[in-house]
Design a protein around this motif. Structure first.
Motif, PDB file in Angstrom:
ATOM      1  N   MET A  80      16.508   8.822 -13.043  1.00  0.00           N
ATOM      2  CA  MET A  80      16.705   9.695 -11.907  1.00  0.00           C
ATOM      3  C   MET A  80      15.873   9.144 -10.753  1.00  0.00           C
ATOM      4  SD  MET A  80      16.159  13.794 -11.888  1.00  0.00           S
ATOM      5  CE  MET A  80      17.742  14.486 -11.582  1.00  0.00           C
ATOM      6  N   ALA A  81      16.383   9.290  -9.538  1.00  0.00           N
ATOM      7  CA  ALA A  81      15.655   8.781  -8.379  1.00  0.00           C
ATOM      8  C   ALA A  81      15.866   9.704  -7.182  1.00  0.00           C
ATOM      9  CB  ALA A  81      16.119   7.375  -8.027  1.00  0.00           C
ATOM     10  N   VAL A  82      14.887   9.708  -6.296  1.00  0.00           N
ATOM     11  CA  VAL A  82      14.971  10.435  -5.035  1.00  0.00           C
ATOM     12  C   VAL A  82      14.928   9.397  -3.927  1.00  0.00           C
ATOM     13  CG1 VAL A  82      13.854  12.113  -3.522  1.00  0.00           C
ATOM     14  CG2 VAL A  82      13.815  12.453  -6.003  1.00  0.00           C
ATOM     15  N   LYS A  83      15.828   9.527  -2.960  1.00  0.00           N
ATOM     16  CA  LYS A  83      15.904   8.605  -1.821  1.00  0.00           C
ATOM     17  C   LYS A  83      15.673   9.425  -0.554  1.00  0.00           C
ATOM     18  CE  LYS A  83      19.285   5.497   0.278  1.00  0.00           C
ATOM     19  NZ  LYS A  83      20.676   5.031   0.182  1.00  0.00           N
ATOM     20  N   ILE A  84      14.556   9.158   0.130  1.00  0.00           N
ATOM     21  CA  ILE A  84      14.161   9.942   1.303  1.00  0.00           C
ATOM     22  C   ILE A  84      14.225   9.062   2.552  1.00  0.00           C
ATOM     23  CG2 ILE A  84      12.343  11.341   2.362  1.00  0.00           C
ATOM     24  CD1 ILE A  84      11.165  11.666  -0.503  1.00  0.00           C
ATOM     25  N   PRO A  85      15.057   9.432   3.551  1.00  0.00           N
ATOM     26  CA  PRO A  85      15.089   8.666   4.795  1.00  0.00           C
ATOM     27  C   PRO A  85      13.715   8.684   5.473  1.00  0.00           C
ATOM     28  CG  PRO A  85      16.887  10.265   4.730  1.00  0.00           C
ATOM     29  CD  PRO A  85      15.975  10.571   3.584  1.00  0.00           C
ATOM     30  N   VAL A  86      13.362   7.566   6.099  1.00  0.00           N
ATOM     31  CA  VAL A  86      12.068   7.442   6.772  1.00  0.00           C
ATOM     32  C   VAL A  86      12.299   7.392   8.273  1.00  0.00           C
ATOM     33  CG1 VAL A  86      10.039   5.964   7.105  1.00  0.00           C
ATOM     34  CG2 VAL A  86      11.061   6.195   4.835  1.00  0.00           C
ATOM     35  N   ALA A  87      11.631   8.278   9.007  1.00  0.00           N
ATOM     36  CA  ALA A  87      11.663   8.248  10.471  1.00  0.00           C
ATOM     37  C   ALA A  87      10.634   7.231  10.954  1.00  0.00           C
ATOM     38  CB  ALA A  87      11.352   9.632  11.035  1.00  0.00           C
ATOM     39  N   LEU A  88      10.786   6.771  12.185  1.00  0.00           N
ATOM     40  CA  LEU A  88       9.862   5.773  12.712  1.00  0.00           C
ATOM     41  C   LEU A  88       8.404   6.209  12.652  1.00  0.00           C
ATOM     42  CD1 LEU A  88      11.781   4.394  15.815  1.00  0.00           C
ATOM     43  CD2 LEU A  88      11.253   3.192  13.689  1.00  0.00           C
ATOM     44  N   ASP A  89       8.130   7.496  12.858  1.00  0.00           N
ATOM     45  CA  ASP A  89       6.753   7.979  12.876  1.00  0.00           C
ATOM     46  C   ASP A  89       6.301   8.513  11.519  1.00  0.00           C
ATOM     47  OD1 ASP A  89       8.346  10.198  12.763  1.00  0.00           O
ATOM     48  OD2 ASP A  89       7.254  11.316  14.294  1.00  0.00           O
ATOM     49  N   ASP A  90       7.046   8.206  10.473  1.00  0.00           N
ATOM     50  CA  ASP A  90       6.850   8.810   9.164  1.00  0.00           C
ATOM     51  C   ASP A  90       6.060   7.943   8.182  1.00  0.00           C
ATOM     52  OD1 ASP A  90       7.414  11.173   7.950  1.00  0.00           O
ATOM     53  OD2 ASP A  90       9.360  10.559   7.176  1.00  0.00           O
ATOM     54  N   ASP A  91       5.859   6.691   8.484  1.00  0.00           N
ATOM     55  CA  ASP A  91       5.347   5.735   7.507  1.00  0.00           C
ATOM     56  C   ASP A  91       4.063   6.155   6.818  1.00  0.00           C
ATOM     57  OD1 ASP A  91       7.521   4.053   7.869  1.00  0.00           O
ATOM     58  OD2 ASP A  91       6.541   2.973   9.486  1.00  0.00           O
ATOM     59  N   ASN A  92       3.182   6.882   7.488  1.00  0.00           N
ATOM     60  CA  ASN A  92       1.898   7.244   6.878  1.00  0.00           C
ATOM     61  C   ASN A  92       2.032   8.361   5.851  1.00  0.00           C
ATOM     62  OD1 ASN A  92       2.487   9.223   8.712  1.00  0.00           O
ATOM     63  ND2 ASN A  92       0.422   9.426   9.497  1.00  0.00           N
ATOM     64  N   ARG A  93       3.210   9.014   5.742  1.00  0.00           N
ATOM     65  CA  ARG A  93       3.366  10.124   4.800  1.00  0.00           C
ATOM     66  C   ARG A  93       4.110   9.732   3.530  1.00  0.00           C
ATOM     67  NH1 ARG A  93       5.579  15.193   7.962  1.00  0.00           N
ATOM     68  NH2 ARG A  93       7.349  13.814   8.123  1.00  0.00           N
ATOM     69  N   LEU A  94       4.511   8.461   3.395  1.00  0.00           N
ATOM     70  CA  LEU A  94       5.359   8.066   2.273  1.00  0.00           C
ATOM     71  C   LEU A  94       4.705   8.357   0.931  1.00  0.00           C
ATOM     72  CD1 LEU A  94       6.758   4.666   3.562  1.00  0.00           C
ATOM     73  CD2 LEU A  94       7.814   6.904   3.664  1.00  0.00           C
ATOM     74  N   HIS A  95       3.478   7.946   0.755  1.00  0.00           N
ATOM     75  CA  HIS A  95       2.830   8.112  -0.542  1.00  0.00           C
ATOM     76  C   HIS A  95       2.397   9.554  -0.779  1.00  0.00           C
ATOM     77  CE1 HIS A  95       3.274   3.969  -1.497  1.00  0.00           C
ATOM     78  NE2 HIS A  95       2.743   3.630  -0.347  1.00  0.00           N
ATOM     79  N   LEU A  96       2.157  10.315   0.269  1.00  0.00           N
ATOM     80  CA  LEU A  96       1.858  11.732   0.092  1.00  0.00           C
ATOM     81  C   LEU A  96       3.054  12.454  -0.521  1.00  0.00           C
ATOM     82  CD1 LEU A  96       0.001  12.533   3.439  1.00  0.00           C
ATOM     83  CD2 LEU A  96      -0.998  12.215   1.158  1.00  0.00           C
ATOM     84  N   ARG A  97       4.258  12.111  -0.089  1.00  0.00           N
ATOM     85  CA  ARG A  97       5.466  12.723  -0.649  1.00  0.00           C
ATOM     86  C   ARG A  97       5.617  12.353  -2.122  1.00  0.00           C
ATOM     87  NH1 ARG A  97       9.413  11.684   4.399  1.00  0.00           N
ATOM     88  NH2 ARG A  97       8.910  13.568   5.539  1.00  0.00           N
TER      89      ARG A  97
END
Length: 123
Positions: free
Chosen positions: A1-18
């Motif tokens: 199973m996998a989750v695919k989350i679109p990344v906004a330009l200002d979003d990069d610092n929250r990737l690992h928090l999610r």
């Protein structure tokens, strides 16, 4: 199973928090015993030549796909994922995805795989 989350330009610092929040939500319900994440780069580079992250992908080993889907849908909305977030899974050899379209989810959408582009030089 996998989750695919679109990344906004200002979003990069929250990737690992999610990733951590998804892992915690599923582990607390005993729905997953392993979680790993990575990034899918955009096909088109920025003017600088750098390709930015287009999606965060979180891979999960789950015990019960149905229960994990339900828990993921609630957890992903609670952590504020954007529209277009997808939960990928398989049922009887068929690839499906639940797609977040606020205010709810489009369930069990067939996944059509894109053909792989050749890597390296072609002649």
């Amino acid at each position: 199973m996998a989750v695919k989350i679109p990344v906004a330009l200002d979003d990069d610092n929250r990737l690992h928090l999610r990733e951590d929040k998804i892992d915690q939500a599923l582990r607390s319900k005993s729905a997953s015993d392993r979680c790993s994440a990575g990034e899918t780069l955009s096909a088109t580079p920025l003017p600088t030549g750098v390709r930015r992250a287009a999606f965060t992908r979180v891979d999960l080993d789950v015990v019960d796909i149905g229960a994990a889907r339900t828990q993921l849908q609630a957890a992903l909305v609670a952590i504020g994922v954007p529209a277009g977030t997808e939960i990928h899974y398989g049922v009887e050899g068929i690839s499906l995805a639940d797609i977040y379209a606020p205010p709810g989810w489009r369930l069990a959408q067939p996944v059509v795989r894109q053909p792989q582009r050749p890597r390296g030089r072609t002649r």
